[in-house]
Design an enzyme around this catalytic site. Structure first.
Site: not given
Ligand code: AR6
Length: 179
Positions: A16, A38, A40, A125-126
């Site tokens: 995390d 996510g 964020d 972005s994943t």
């Molecule tokens: N620590 C590390 N990785 C994480 C955590 C964590 N605590 N939580 C999730 N991930 P995403 P995006 C991973 O959706 O695709 C948001 O709403 C997750 O499993 O967080 O760039 C923003 O506000 C995935 O592999 O980001 C934007 O609107 C990775 O982080 C949008 O999502 C990225 O997933 C951005 O989408």
């Protein structure tokens, strides 16, 4: 998994990102810097309201995809927080690889400009933005390795991967790229 790129360390960690003790944490934000789900959401929950207060004051127009901006890190165990906006996956022919590579490059440049020696990245972005993990891993690792070879800093770059799928995709890609 740990590899050495010159004098710099590049590590893959399953975990995390909000728990990482580093000089800078990178957030996968949206263009409005409005918070969301996510990583964020996790960062804003753990870091508290000072983060949003700072980004609202300094970046009222948000941040373009492929760019990066810095804010306070609030209650996170980090000195700085860097917000970068990854591309939404639209099949791969809409400039997604270049935009994703730019997120890593610009975030690393900010890290260096801020005097940080260690930085933690999520897999930008994943998640919500739908970039396939194996393709994102290739772009992410190549842009970080290229930056480290060229700039020889920061000393410690970590990818904090949430879950086995993301860790496996990055580990397979890293093995190939440093072979
Ligand atoms: N620590 C590390 N990785 C994480 C955590 C964590 N605590 N939580 C999730 N991930 P995403 P995006 C991973 O959706 O695709 C948001 O709403 C997750 O499993 O967080 O760039 C923003 O506000 C995935 O592999 O980001 C934007 O609107 C990775 O982080 C949008 O999502 C990225 O997933 C951005 O989408």
């Amino acid at each position: 998994m740990l590899v050495q790129i010159g004098k710099c360390r590049l590590q893959l960690v399953q975990g995390d990102i909000t728990q990482q003790q580093v000089d800078a944490v990178v957030n996968a934000a949206n263009a409005q810097l409005a918070g969301g789900g996510g990583v964020d959401g996790a960062i804003h929950r753990a870091g508290g309201p000072d983060i949003m207060r700072d980004t609202d004051a300094r970046y009222p127009d948000g941040c373009f995809p492929g760019e990066a901006v810095a804010s306070v890190a609030g209650l996170l165990p980090a000195a700085h927080l860097i917000h970068t906006v990854g591309p939404v996956w639209r099949g791969g022919r809409d400039g997604e690889p270049a935009a994703l590579a730019s997120c890593y490059r610009k975030s690393l440049q900010l890290t260096v400009d801020l005097g940080c020696k260690s930085v933690a990245f999520p897999a930008i972005s994943t998640g919500v933005y739908g970039y396939p993990l194996d393709l994102a891993a290739n772009v992410a690792l190549k842009s970080v390795i290229d930056f480290l070879k060229w700039h020889k800093q920061p000393d410690d770059v970590r990818f904090i991967l949430f879950g086995e799928g993301a860790f496996g995709a990055f580990a397979r890609s890293l093995e190939i790229q440093v072979a």
